[in-house]
Write a protein that holds these residues in place. Structure first.
Motif, short mmCIF file in Angstrom:
data_model
loop_
_atom_site.label_atom_id
_atom_site.label_comp_id
_atom_site.label_asym_id
_atom_site.label_seq_id
_atom_site.Cartn_x
_atom_site.Cartn_y
_atom_site.Cartn_z
N ALA A 100 0.83 -1.21 0.00
CA ALA A 100 0.00 0.00 0.00
C ALA A 100 0.86 1.25 0.00
O ALA A 100 0.59 2.22 -0.73
CB ALA A 100 -0.92 -0.01 1.22
N GLY A 101 1.93 1.24 0.81
CA GLY A 101 2.80 2.41 0.90
C GLY A 101 3.54 2.70 -0.39
O GLY A 101 3.64 3.87 -0.81
N VAL A 102 4.04 1.66 -1.06
CA VAL A 102 4.76 1.86 -2.32
C VAL A 102 3.83 2.37 -3.41
O VAL A 102 4.16 3.28 -4.16
CB VAL A 102 5.46 0.55 -2.77
N LEU A 103 2.63 1.79 -3.49
CA LEU A 103 1.65 2.26 -4.48
C LEU A 103 1.29 3.72 -4.25
O LEU A 103 1.17 4.50 -5.20
CB LEU A 103 0.39 1.39 -4.42
N LEU A 104 1.12 4.10 -2.99
CA LEU A 104 0.79 5.48 -2.67
C LEU A 104 1.92 6.42 -3.07
O LEU A 104 1.69 7.47 -3.68
CB LEU A 104 0.49 5.62 -1.18
N ASP A 105 3.16 6.04 -2.74
CA ASP A 105 4.31 6.87 -3.11
C ASP A 105 4.41 7.03 -4.63
O ASP A 105 4.65 8.13 -5.13
CB ASP A 105 5.60 6.24 -2.58
N MET A 106 4.23 5.93 -5.35
CA MET A 106 4.30 5.98 -6.81
C MET A 106 3.25 6.93 -7.37
O MET A 106 3.53 7.76 -8.25
CB MET A 106 4.10 4.58 -7.40
N ALA A 107 2.02 6.79 -6.88
CA ALA A 107 0.92 7.60 -7.40
C ALA A 107 1.17 9.09 -7.17
O ALA A 107 0.99 9.92 -8.07
CB ALA A 107 -0.39 7.18 -6.74
N ILE B 10 4.14 10.66 -6.40
CA ILE B 10 5.36 11.16 -7.06
C ILE B 10 5.13 11.33 -8.56
O ILE B 10 5.52 12.35 -9.15
CB ILE B 10 6.54 10.20 -6.79
N LEU B 11 4.49 10.35 -9.20
CA LEU B 11 4.22 10.47 -10.63
C LEU B 11 3.27 11.63 -10.93
O LEU B 11 3.43 12.33 -11.93
CB LEU B 11 3.64 9.16 -11.17
N PHE B 12 2.30 11.85 -10.06
CA PHE B 12 1.36 12.97 -10.25
C PHE B 12 2.11 14.30 -10.25
O PHE B 12 1.94 15.13 -11.15
CB PHE B 12 0.30 12.96 -9.14
N VAL B 13 2.96 14.51 -9.24
CA VAL B 13 3.69 15.78 -9.14
C VAL B 13 4.73 15.90 -10.25
O VAL B 13 4.90 16.97 -10.84
CB VAL B 13 4.36 15.91 -7.75
N PRO C 261 3.49 0.58 -14.17
CA PRO C 261 2.52 0.47 -15.27
C PRO C 261 1.07 0.51 -14.78
O PRO C 261 0.21 1.11 -15.43
CB PRO C 261 2.86 -0.89 -15.89
N VAL C 262 0.80 -0.12 -13.62
CA VAL C 262 -0.56 -0.12 -13.07
C VAL C 262 -1.00 1.29 -12.72
O VAL C 262 -2.10 1.74 -13.06
CB VAL C 262 -0.64 -1.04 -11.83
N VAL C 263 -0.11 2.03 -12.02
CA VAL C 263 -0.44 3.40 -11.63
C VAL C 263 -0.61 4.30 -12.85
O VAL C 263 -1.47 5.19 -12.87
CB VAL C 263 0.66 3.96 -10.69
N LEU C 264 0.21 4.07 -13.89
CA LEU C 264 0.11 4.89 -15.10
C LEU C 264 -1.19 4.61 -15.86
O LEU C 264 -1.75 5.50 -16.49
CB LEU C 264 1.32 4.62 -16.01
#
Length: 399
Positions: A18-25, A27-30, A149-152
């Motif tokens: 959960a933490g890694v997915l949140l960080d990815m989402a 960071i990629l957004f910003v 890829p999932v977050v993108l």
């Protein structure tokens, strides 16, 4: 291997995912909005500031609540905040504000994890620590390979609710853990409790030396943070964002191998603790220097893989040393104060290096980090106390 350890391990796997997915989402957004290393790094800086405040203000919880209760409560608070984030993430300032709140609440999670694992793994520290962190790394490898890829592809709204489901499952498992220890309440004031934790941290040789070593290396470790690795991948290596995830996955595969080595040779690792720390630090320094000059994509993966091996072995040794040498009455404070010191150092370094990267280039930052790793390695070699560190096997109780 007892049931409590297995349930704790699964719950932490879910929390880490959960933490890694949140960080990815986030960071990629910003990053996609700003295309700036400095602005993207502000996520980590703000997160670090929040953790510093949280470490100061929430450390007293360990004298009143169980580590299991703290972890469950923290996850429930994060679930609420992520639900709010799911409908308010449209601008960078909003994301930064929610990052601050999530990190403030989450600052109690890592120390609580260390305290609970110290009790669960008390009788076989190196082996159970090795199993715990190896399994964690396996799932981190998977999420770094598949997560970006999932977050993108998915909308952030969907990613946020996937994170909520993972955290809810983690809380359910935490509540089923049976750990036979009680919080040792006392009549000391908050100030005296913190002072007692500082005294233990800096008067017990093993804790003091490991903390000094970690503090120095935390300055250099900013080059492996998500924002720096993302910027190095896209600007210096000239690769697409997916290679950011591939490099993270390669590192975690190396960490898995390091964990397996620690489990297989746990007695030797325990006996040669200080020498293992020295050898691991030397390898990291050399490999970081090579990485700073490399521009070949596949070789970058190889280097990340190789760095993961000694890093994981050394971290397991250091975690076992901290668990073994922390007095039971202040173990929570020690983990919290260590986190406070390391967070202050790393966040300051992150801010400074983010600015310097725009002035002297990202490659120069990686070379500076290699120099710092080398200096720490020399200090370890000259420090007889560290070189002679060892871990006692089958210890039945803490100090």
């Amino acid at each position: 291997m007892n049931q409590s350890f297995i349930k704790f391990l699964i719950s932490q796997v879910l929390t880490i995912l959960a933490g890694v997915l949140l960080d990815m989402a986030l960071i990629l957004f910003v990053y996609q909005k700003s295309q700036s290393l400095f602005e993207t790094s502000m996520i980590l800086v703000i997160s670090s500031v929040a953790k510093i405040l949280g470490s100061i203000l929430l450390s007293n919880l360990f004298d009143k609540l169980s580590a299991k209760g703290i972890m469950a409560g923290t996850s429930l608070c994060k679930i609420f905040l992520i639900m709010v984030l799911a409908v308010t993430y449209t601008s960078i300032p909003t994301v930064l504000l929610m990052t601050f709140l999530l990190s403030f609440i989450g600052s109690a999670l890592s120390p609580a994890q260390g305290v609970l694992l110290a009790h669960i793994a008390m009788d076989d520290r190196v082996r159970l620590n090795g199993i715990f962190y190896t399994v964690i790394q396996i799932f981190q490898t998977a999420i770094w390979t598949l997560g970006i890829p999932v977050v993108l592809v998915l909308k952030p709204f969907v990613v946020f609710y996937l994170i909520i489901i993972l955290l809810l499952l983690s809380v359910v498992l935490l509540r089923q853990i049976d750990v036979k220890y009680r919080v040792q309440a006392d009549s000391l004031s908050y100030r005296k409790r913190v002072r007692q934790g500082w005294d233990d941290l800096f008067h017990i040789a093993e804790l003091r030396n490991v903390t000094i070593m970690d503090t120095c290396e935390s300055i250099a470790n900013v080059i492996w943070t998500q924002t720096f690795l993302l910027f190095f991948t896209t600007s210096f290596l000239g690769l697409p964002e997916e290679w950011w995830g591939f490099q993270g996955a390669a590192y975690f595969v190396g960490s898995i191998l390091g964990g397996i080595i620690s489990i297989r040779y746990s007695k030797a690792v325990s006996r040669l603790g200080g020498k293992v720390i020295f050898g691991s630090s030397l390898l990291v320094a050399i490999l970081t220097g090579i990485y700073a000059f490399n521009k070949i994509a596949w070789f970058a993966l190889v280097i990340n893989f190789l760095i993961g091996i000694p890093y994981q072995i050394r971290d397991l040794v250091q975690q076992s040393l901290i668990q073994e040498n922390s007095p039971t009455y202040s173990v929570g404070r020690i983990f919290t104060l260590r986190q406070l010191i390391l967070t202050i150092t790393s966040s300051s370094s992150l801010l400074i290096f983010s600015y310097l990267s725009s002035q002297i280039g990202i490659q120069s930052i990686y070379l500076i980090a290699a120099f710092i790793y080398s200096a720490v390695t020399i200090w370890i070699f000259l420090n007889r106390k560290i070189m002679n560190f060892s871990i006692r096997e089958d210890k039945s109780e803490n100090n």
